[in-house]
Design a protein around this motif. Structure first.
Motif, short mmCIF file in Angstrom:
data_model
loop_
_atom_site.label_atom_id
_atom_site.label_comp_id
_atom_site.label_asym_id
_atom_site.label_seq_id
_atom_site.Cartn_x
_atom_site.Cartn_y
_atom_site.Cartn_z
N TYR A 231 -42.11 118.88 94.87
CA TYR A 231 -40.96 118.43 95.67
C TYR A 231 -39.86 117.89 94.77
CZ TYR A 231 -43.45 118.54 100.21
OH TYR A 231 -44.11 118.92 101.36
N ARG A 232 -40.23 117.03 93.84
CA ARG A 232 -39.24 116.42 92.94
C ARG A 232 -38.51 117.50 92.14
NH1 ARG A 232 -37.96 111.82 90.00
NH2 ARG A 232 -39.49 110.53 91.08
N ALA A 233 -39.28 118.43 91.58
CA ALA A 233 -38.67 119.49 90.78
C ALA A 233 -37.73 120.35 91.63
CB ALA A 233 -39.75 120.36 90.14
N ASP A 234 -38.13 120.66 92.86
CA ASP A 234 -37.31 121.50 93.74
C ASP A 234 -36.00 120.81 94.10
OD1 ASP A 234 -39.15 123.57 93.77
OD2 ASP A 234 -40.19 122.82 95.54
N VAL A 235 -36.07 119.53 94.48
CA VAL A 235 -34.87 118.81 94.89
C VAL A 235 -33.96 118.56 93.69
CG1 VAL A 235 -34.00 116.66 95.89
CG2 VAL A 235 -35.98 117.78 96.89
N LEU B 21 -38.38 130.41 96.43
CA LEU B 21 -37.12 129.87 96.95
C LEU B 21 -37.34 129.28 98.34
CD1 LEU B 21 -34.15 129.37 96.70
CD2 LEU B 21 -33.72 131.74 97.36
N ALA B 22 -38.15 129.92 99.15
CA ALA B 22 -38.46 129.37 100.47
C ALA B 22 -39.13 128.01 100.35
CB ALA B 22 -39.34 130.35 101.25
N ARG B 23 -40.02 127.86 99.37
CA ARG B 23 -40.68 126.57 99.15
C ARG B 23 -39.67 125.52 98.71
NH1 ARG B 23 -43.58 125.92 93.71
NH2 ARG B 23 -41.44 125.31 93.26
N SER B 24 -38.74 125.88 97.81
CA SER B 24 -37.72 124.93 97.36
C SER B 24 -36.82 124.51 98.52
CB SER B 24 -36.87 125.56 96.24
OG SER B 24 -37.65 125.82 95.10
N LEU B 25 -36.42 125.48 99.35
CA LEU B 25 -35.58 125.16 100.49
C LEU B 25 -36.30 124.22 101.45
CD1 LEU B 25 -33.04 125.59 102.21
CD2 LEU B 25 -34.12 127.65 103.16
N LYS C 54 -34.89 120.61 102.62
CA LYS C 54 -34.75 120.26 104.04
C LYS C 54 -35.52 118.99 104.37
CE LYS C 54 -33.82 124.83 106.06
NZ LYS C 54 -34.29 125.86 107.01
N SER C 55 -36.71 118.87 103.84
CA SER C 55 -37.52 117.68 104.10
C SER C 55 -36.81 116.42 103.58
CB SER C 55 -38.89 117.84 103.43
OG SER C 55 -39.69 116.69 103.64
N PHE C 56 -36.22 116.53 102.41
CA PHE C 56 -35.48 115.40 101.84
C PHE C 56 -34.29 115.05 102.73
CE2 PHE C 56 -32.08 114.04 98.74
CZ PHE C 56 -32.57 112.77 98.55
#
Length: 306
Positions: free
Chosen positions: A33-37, A82-86, A90-92
């Motif tokens: 999560y941290r890396a994606d955001v 990319l879907a996982r990052s999005l 969105k959760s953030f």
């Protein structure tokens, strides 16, 4: 992290703490999560020419979101990733928006890229049994052979993740007819233990040269420390090469095999979900697709096209 403000750094940490405490998210997932955001914020910094703070985040538009997704695909990020990052972004935003008083519609309405879901790659029942029969032949010591066999039987016979099997402690032995397993996100489930699994663990303990105590790991490494997942992954890899099985024949594939073979034998979806510890029934439903795909493969072999 010069591309985000100190206040935003603190806010990101608060969100992750919230996910950890209230949503029960696993540590590895929190790192993702941290890396994606952070990746999303780094793009916005470059895209807008300013370091990201709370105010700029509230001004993100649908055009910004599309530009980010195009940038990610352009640098080779797969649609699934990319879907996982999005999803993380969105959760953030769902957490952040009500706290900062802005409308997150532009972010939350962004559509994830389409991708073909990966089906689990289970072993056939004969291949799984061959794996169990041959796994102990890789070991130099009888107790190590018994240990490796016991772990593999737990993966296939009880549907455990490798981390769950290796987290068992001395207090769990002798194995009871049912085990209480704590899986991903701290989710607890009850798993029946087959007699063959109980006997395999008991046989390993009789041979193990290391003293068993309640707080010690049940499965021990050569020198007595906790057995690492890599040790089981390596011995499974050696065995699959000897058996001529594909690279997908991993320890986790044994868990997939457990579920798929239960499904083929008539197990109902909800019960299998509970046995596997899946939070969502949609995750378990992938096994119905596997069962259908295997059925069609048999049909094609029996009725070849002219």
């Amino acid at each position: 992290m010069a591309f985000i403000s100190p206040a935003l750094t603190v806010t990101l940490d608060r969100w992750l703490d919230h996910e950890r405490a209230l949503a029960g998210v696993a540590e590895n997932t929190l790192k993702a999560y941290r890396a994606d955001v952070l990746g999303f914020m780094a793009f916005l910094t470059q895209h807008n020419g300013e370091a990201q703070g709370l105010a700029p985040l509230a001004r993100v538009t649908l055009s910004d979101m599309r530009a980010w997704m195009a940038h990610e695909r352009g640098r080779g990020v797969a649609a699934r990733s990319l879907a996982r990052s999005l999803s993380a972004v969105k959760s953030f935003y769902r957490w952040l928006a009500p706290r900062e008083g802005f409308e997150p519609t532009a972010v939350l309405s962004t559509r994830a890229p389409k991708f073909q879901p990966k089906l689990p790659r289970p072993l056939t029942a004969p291949a799984a049994n061959d794996m169990i029969d041959r796994i102990g032949l890789q070991a130099r010591a009888p107790w190590v052979a018994a240990r490796d066999t016991a772990v593999v039987i737990l993966l296939y016979g009880c549907g455990l993740r490798i981390s769950e099997a290796l987290s068992l402690q001395g207090r769990d032995a002798p194995l009871p007819p049912v085990l209480r397993i704590t899986g991903k996100g701290g989710k607890t489930r009850i798993v029946p233990v087959l007699d063959i699994a109980r006997e395999a663990v008991a046989g390993y303990l009789r041979l193990c040269p290391h003293a068993q105590t309640a707080d010690a790991p049940l499965f021990r490494a050569i020198r007595g420390g906790p057995l690492a997942p890599r040790a089981i992954q390596k011995v499974v890899e050696q065995t699959r090469l000897q058996l001529g099985l594909p690279a997908t024949a991993t320890p986790h594939a044994l868990r997939h095999s457990f579920a798929t073979h239960l499904m083929a034998a008539g197990g109902d979806l909800r019960s299998i979900q509970e046995l596997l510890g899946h939070a969502s029934l949609s995750t378990t439903q992938a096994y119905t697709a596997v069962d259908a795909a295997q059925l069609m493969a048999v049909y094609d072999r029996a009725h070849p096209k002219a």
